[in-house]
Design an enzyme around this catalytic site. Structure first.
Site, PDB file in Angstrom:
ATOM      1  N   LYS A 279       0.848  -1.199   0.000  1.00 16.95           N
ATOM      2  CA  LYS A 279       0.000   0.000   0.000  1.00 16.95           C
ATOM      3  C   LYS A 279       0.880   1.245   0.000  1.00 16.95           C
ATOM      4  O   LYS A 279       1.501   1.589   1.002  1.00 16.95           O
ATOM      5  CB  LYS A 279      -0.925   0.044   1.225  1.00 16.95           C
ATOM      6  CG  LYS A 279      -2.069   1.031   0.965  1.00 16.95           C
ATOM      7  CD  LYS A 279      -2.685   1.634   2.208  1.00 16.95           C
ATOM      8  CE  LYS A 279      -2.001   2.849   2.735  1.00 16.95           C
ATOM      9  NZ  LYS A 279      -1.902   3.999   1.837  1.00 16.95           N
TER      10      LYS A 279
ATOM     11  N   GLY B 255       7.010   5.082   7.879  1.00 18.99           N
ATOM     12  CA  GLY B 255       6.183   6.288   7.962  1.00 18.99           C
ATOM     13  C   GLY B 255       6.429   7.003   9.269  1.00 18.99           C
ATOM     14  O   GLY B 255       7.481   6.831   9.906  1.00 18.99           O
TER      15      GLY B 255
ATOM     16  N   THR C 247       6.264   8.256  13.166  1.00 20.00           N
ATOM     17  CA  THR C 247       6.328   7.536  14.443  1.00 20.00           C
ATOM     18  C   THR C 247       4.929   7.333  15.026  1.00 20.00           C
ATOM     19  O   THR C 247       4.611   6.253  15.532  1.00 20.00           O
ATOM     20  CB  THR C 247       7.244   8.305  15.422  1.00 20.00           C
ATOM     21  OG1 THR C 247       8.574   8.298  14.869  1.00 20.00           O
ATOM     22  CG2 THR C 247       7.273   7.651  16.797  1.00 20.00           C
TER      23      THR C 247
ATOM     24  N   THR D 263       2.042   7.038  13.448  1.00 20.86           N
ATOM     25  CA  THR D 263       1.334   5.974  12.714  1.00 20.86           C
ATOM     26  C   THR D 263       1.920   4.618  13.090  1.00 20.86           C
ATOM     27  O   THR D 263       1.196   3.634  13.276  1.00 20.86           O
ATOM     28  CB  THR D 263       1.444   6.178  11.181  1.00 20.86           C
ATOM     29  OG1 THR D 263       1.316   7.559  10.873  1.00 20.86           O
ATOM     30  CG2 THR D 263       0.415   5.371  10.429  1.00 20.86           C
ATOM     31  N   GLY D 264       3.246   4.569  13.226  1.00 17.07           N
ATOM     32  CA  GLY D 264       3.911   3.316  13.604  1.00 17.07           C
ATOM     33  C   GLY D 264       3.436   2.813  14.962  1.00 17.07           C
ATOM     34  O   GLY D 264       3.181   1.616  15.147  1.00 17.07           O
TER      35      GLY D 264
ATOM     36  N   GLU E 148       9.926   1.432  10.349  1.00 17.32           N
ATOM     37  CA  GLU E 148      10.973   2.422  10.017  1.00 17.32           C
ATOM     38  C   GLU E 148      10.310   3.779  10.144  1.00 17.32           C
ATOM     39  O   GLU E 148       9.461   4.134   9.322  1.00 17.32           O
ATOM     40  CB  GLU E 148      11.482   2.206   8.582  1.00 17.32           C
ATOM     41  CG  GLU E 148      12.172   0.872   8.348  1.00 17.32           C
ATOM     42  CD  GLU E 148      13.500   0.755   9.062  1.00 17.32           C
ATOM     43  OE1 GLU E 148      14.032   1.775   9.516  1.00 17.32           O
ATOM     44  OE2 GLU E 148      13.993  -0.380   9.191  1.00 17.32           O
TER      45      GLU E 148
ATOM     46  N   GLU F 217      10.604  16.249  14.388  1.00 17.00           N
ATOM     47  CA  GLU F 217      10.906  16.007  12.983  1.00 17.00           C
ATOM     48  C   GLU F 217      10.086  16.992  12.144  1.00 17.00           C
ATOM     49  O   GLU F 217       8.851  16.957  12.158  1.00 17.00           O
ATOM     50  CB  GLU F 217      10.541  14.576  12.592  1.00 17.00           C
ATOM     51  CG  GLU F 217      10.912  14.279  11.146  1.00 17.00           C
ATOM     52  CD  GLU F 217      10.505  12.882  10.699  1.00 17.00           C
ATOM     53  OE1 GLU F 217       9.349  12.498  10.932  1.00 17.00           O
ATOM     54  OE2 GLU F 217      11.343  12.193  10.092  1.00 17.00           O
TER      55      GLU F 217
HETATM   56  P1  NAD Z   1       2.530   8.404   7.356  1.00 16.33           P
HETATM   57  O1  NAD Z   1       2.767   7.670   8.631  1.00 16.33           O
HETATM   58  O2  NAD Z   1       1.535   9.488   7.338  1.00 16.33           O
HETATM   59  O3  NAD Z   1       2.084   7.391   6.197  1.00 16.33           O
HETATM   60  C1  NAD Z   1       2.856   6.264   5.856  1.00 16.33           C
HETATM   61  C2  NAD Z   1       1.940   5.231   5.240  1.00 16.33           C
HETATM   62  O4  NAD Z   1       1.037   4.769   6.235  1.00 16.33           O
HETATM   63  C3  NAD Z   1       1.090   5.740   4.096  1.00 16.33           C
HETATM   64  O5  NAD Z   1       0.973   4.730   3.116  1.00 16.33           O
HETATM   65  C4  NAD Z   1      -0.240   5.995   4.776  1.00 16.33           C
HETATM   66  O6  NAD Z   1      -1.342   5.975   3.891  1.00 16.33           O
HETATM   67  C5  NAD Z   1      -0.294   4.833   5.746  1.00 16.33           C
HETATM   68  N1  NAD Z   1      -1.194   4.984   6.892  1.00 16.33           N
HETATM   69  C6  NAD Z   1      -1.710   6.099   7.410  1.00 16.33           C
HETATM   70  N2  NAD Z   1      -2.506   5.801   8.456  1.00 16.33           N
HETATM   71  C7  NAD Z   1      -2.452   4.464   8.604  1.00 16.33           C
HETATM   72  C8  NAD Z   1      -3.036   3.553   9.521  1.00 16.33           C
HETATM   73  N3  NAD Z   1      -3.835   3.945  10.500  1.00 16.33           N
HETATM   74  N4  NAD Z   1      -2.747   2.252   9.388  1.00 16.33           N
HETATM   75  C9  NAD Z   1      -1.917   1.817   8.424  1.00 16.33           C
HETATM   76  N5  NAD Z   1      -1.357   2.630   7.523  1.00 16.33           N
HETATM   77  C10 NAD Z   1      -1.613   3.941   7.613  1.00 16.33           C
HETATM   78  O7  NAD Z   1       3.970   8.910   6.889  1.00 16.33           O
HETATM   79  P2  NAD Z   1       4.298   9.827   5.615  1.00 16.33           P
HETATM   80  O8  NAD Z   1       3.875  11.223   5.950  1.00 16.33           O
HETATM   81  O9  NAD Z   1       3.814   9.181   4.376  1.00 16.33           O
HETATM   82  O10 NAD Z   1       5.893   9.735   5.572  1.00 16.33           O
HETATM   83  C11 NAD Z   1       6.718  10.554   6.287  1.00 16.33           C
HETATM   84  C12 NAD Z   1       7.265   9.850   7.509  1.00 16.33           C
HETATM   85  O11 NAD Z   1       7.933   8.646   7.117  1.00 16.33           O
HETATM   86  C13 NAD Z   1       8.307  10.652   8.244  1.00 16.33           C
HETATM   87  O12 NAD Z   1       8.070  10.583   9.629  1.00 16.33           O
HETATM   88  C14 NAD Z   1       9.609   9.963   7.890  1.00 16.33           C
HETATM   89  O13 NAD Z   1      10.656  10.138   8.814  1.00 16.33           O
HETATM   90  C15 NAD Z   1       9.175   8.553   7.790  1.00 16.33           C
HETATM   91  N6  NAD Z   1      10.130   7.779   6.992  1.00 16.33           N
HETATM   92  C16 NAD Z   1      10.937   6.886   7.643  1.00 16.33           C
HETATM   93  C17 NAD Z   1      11.886   6.159   6.925  1.00 16.33           C
HETATM   94  C18 NAD Z   1      12.771   5.164   7.623  1.00 16.33           C
HETATM   95  O14 NAD Z   1      13.311   4.305   6.936  1.00 16.33           O
HETATM   96  N7  NAD Z   1      12.934   5.230   8.942  1.00 16.33           N
HETATM   97  C19 NAD Z   1      11.993   6.335   5.542  1.00 16.33           C
HETATM   98  C20 NAD Z   1      11.154   7.249   4.908  1.00 16.33           C
HETATM   99  C21 NAD Z   1      10.216   7.960   5.652  1.00 16.33           C
END
Ligand code: NAD
Length: 482
Positions: A176, A229, A231, A233-234, A251, A382
């Protein structure tokens, strides 16, 4: 564009409509709608997860001879390289990233499939001398259905980092991509089928995280979640996975230090540092956005850092000379502007940038701020945009304390000519990935991931293969019945 996706990629076919409606994609450089994709709803998520569970059991993948999977993944790498130019243009237009960077990322995605194709025959179990007479061995078996959820900043590369090791180890993958940036991930689904990955083993669904994220993560047939994504959301995913004890790799975000000691080549560090934080318009989890500089060289470093930043070519992502493109969306730019405003209010000095650059396009000038307390919101959170905070230190101990002050621990750089200091500081900084005398160190063969609230588990290297498998121990007795 030959590889333009035609919809969701479900069970080996394009699905042109979906129950979640449509997602309009706005090109960051022009602010115009330029493409749209179907948005999966719960119906499609349920369908693809069930397809994946069936394919995991029935398709000739999990139980195929390792060489069969390796061949398909090598094929996929070759197909990605064949289509690299079109994929790069698609990524540059969708994300706003410079075409040179986009092309590098597409080819790095191909390298990722090559690495894990090669890894299949090197990923071994153990024979263990146990305390009974017989033969004890381990094998690493695939987990089952893997949900790979990726962000918008490196859409294609993150998709490859997850899917390549998951497929190499025999899992069935539902990918996704982020709401805003689904195109190259959807295209990858079609290319995977061309490469020989069986129906249902690799499917891709675009959709809104807020609508289908929870449903996908908590679907009972999903056994592993590989997420990159934010923190927040993680943390939410980890909680949702707890009830079913699903395997999870995360990550997450970062606020990485760039530590410059006076004994380093300060001018080289200053010249190199802009791309350590402003690459991908600062929308990089590894961005070294906490710049920590020894007091005796502070002014000299800052002058060089600001001068080098002002020379960065900011512009049209499709122009090969561009080094920094627009931000991904209007909303993301506004969020970052909020931090710049907060820096000003808290008495920070904005040394360059700080404002929008040109129109149309979500451009924001690379911005350097100093004079803030190290614990201010701007220095601790961040920002995920082109903003660097610079702060001085006097002792090595203080530099390490400043580096470790945030809740994150993903990446970082250390600039010094003193080898012992480099080793000492690298041991003490709480980060999963550190670079000495350079501004980046992400390597396909080396593990990548974070300490603290930057995540759990690792992408890349052979470590990632382990995280897509369960270890099974088998004992064959030589004393029948005992
Ligand atoms: P995000 O957490 O908003 O979204 C990431 C993904 O999760 C998207 O596909 C989104 O649609 C999905 N998502 C959103 N809500 C969800 C839920 N409730 N359940 C499951 N999936 C859901 O992050 P973003 O804004 O797309 O990306 C930016 C973030 O990603 C930053 O914090 C960045 O540091 C992090 N990032 C980390 C790494 C790493 O390797 N550590 C690499 C790239 C980006």
């Amino acid at each position: 564009m030959a590889v333009m996706p035609e919809g969701l990629f479900v069970n080996g076919e394009w699905r042109r409509t979906a129950s979640g409606g449509t997602i309009e994609l706005i090109e960051p450089a022009t602010e115009k709608t330029w493409a749209s994709v179907p948005s999966a709803g719960k119906n499609e998520v349920d369908e693809v997860v069930k397809n994946a569970a069936r394919a995991f059991k029935e398709a000739d993948w999990a139980n195929a001879a390792p060489a069969v999977r390796a061949r398909a993944l090598y094929n996929l790498a070759a197909i990605i390289r064949r289509e690299a130019k079109d994929l790069a243009v698609m990524e540059a237009r969708n994300v706003g990233k410079p075409i040179g960077d986009a092309l590098w990322e597409i080819n790095a995605g191909a390298s990722c499939f090559e690495y894990y194709a090669g890894g299949i025959s090197r990923f071994c179990g153990k024979t263990i001398p146990v305390d009974k007479l017989g033969f004890d061995y381990t094998i690493q078996v695939p987990i089952g259905v893997v949900a790979a959820i990726v962000p918008w900043n490196f859409p294609f590369l993150m998709a490859c980092w997850k899917t390549a090791p998951a497929l190499a180890t025999g899992n069935a993958v539902v990918l996704k991509p982020a709401t805003l940036t689904p195109l190259t991930a959807l295209a990858l689904g079609g290319l995977g089928a061309e490469a020989g990955i069986p129906r249902g083993v690799f499917q891709v669904v675009s959709g809104r995280g807020s609508q289908i994220g929870d449903y996908l993560v908590s679907h009972p047939l999903v056994r592993k979640i590989a997420f990159t994504g934010e923190t927040g959301t993680g943390a939410r995913i980890l909680k949702m996975a707890a009830d079913d004890i699903k395997k999870v790799s995360l990550e997450l975000g970062g606020k990485s230090p760039n530590i410059v000691f006076a004994d380093s080549d300060v001018d080289a560090a200053a010249a190199s540092s802009p791309m350590s934080v402003f690459a991908n318009t600062g929308q990089d989890c590894c961005a070294r956005s906490r710049v920590i500089v020894e007091k005796s060289v502070y002014d000299r470093f800052l002058k060089g850092f600001v001068e080098a930043t002002e020379k960065l070519a900011v512009g049209d992502p499709l122009d090969e000379a561009t080094m920094v493109g627009p931000m991904v969306s209007a909303g993301q730019r506004e969020r970052v502007e909020g931090y710049i405003e907060a820096a000003r209010k808290e008495g920070g000095r904005v040394l360059c940038g700080g404002s929008r650059m040109k129109s149309p396009g979500f451009y924001l000038a690379p911005t350097i701020v100093d004079g803030l307390p190290s614990t201010s919101r701007v220095c601790m959170e961040e920002i995920f945009g082109p903003v660097a905070c610079v702060m001085p230190f006097e002792t090595e101990k203080e530099a390490i304390a400043l580096a470790n002050e945030t809740q994150f621990g993903l990446s970082g750089s250390i600039w010094t000519r003193d080898l012992e200091r480099a080793i000492r500081v690298a041991r003490s900084v709480e980060s999963g990935v550190l670079s000495v005398n350079c501004h980046s160190s992400v390597h396909q063969a080396a593990p990548f991931g974070g300490f603290k609230r930057s995540g759990m588990g690792r992408d890349l290297g052979m470590e990632a293969m382990s995280l897509y498998t369960e270890v099974k121990n088998v004992f064959i007795s030589l004393n029948y019945g005992q």
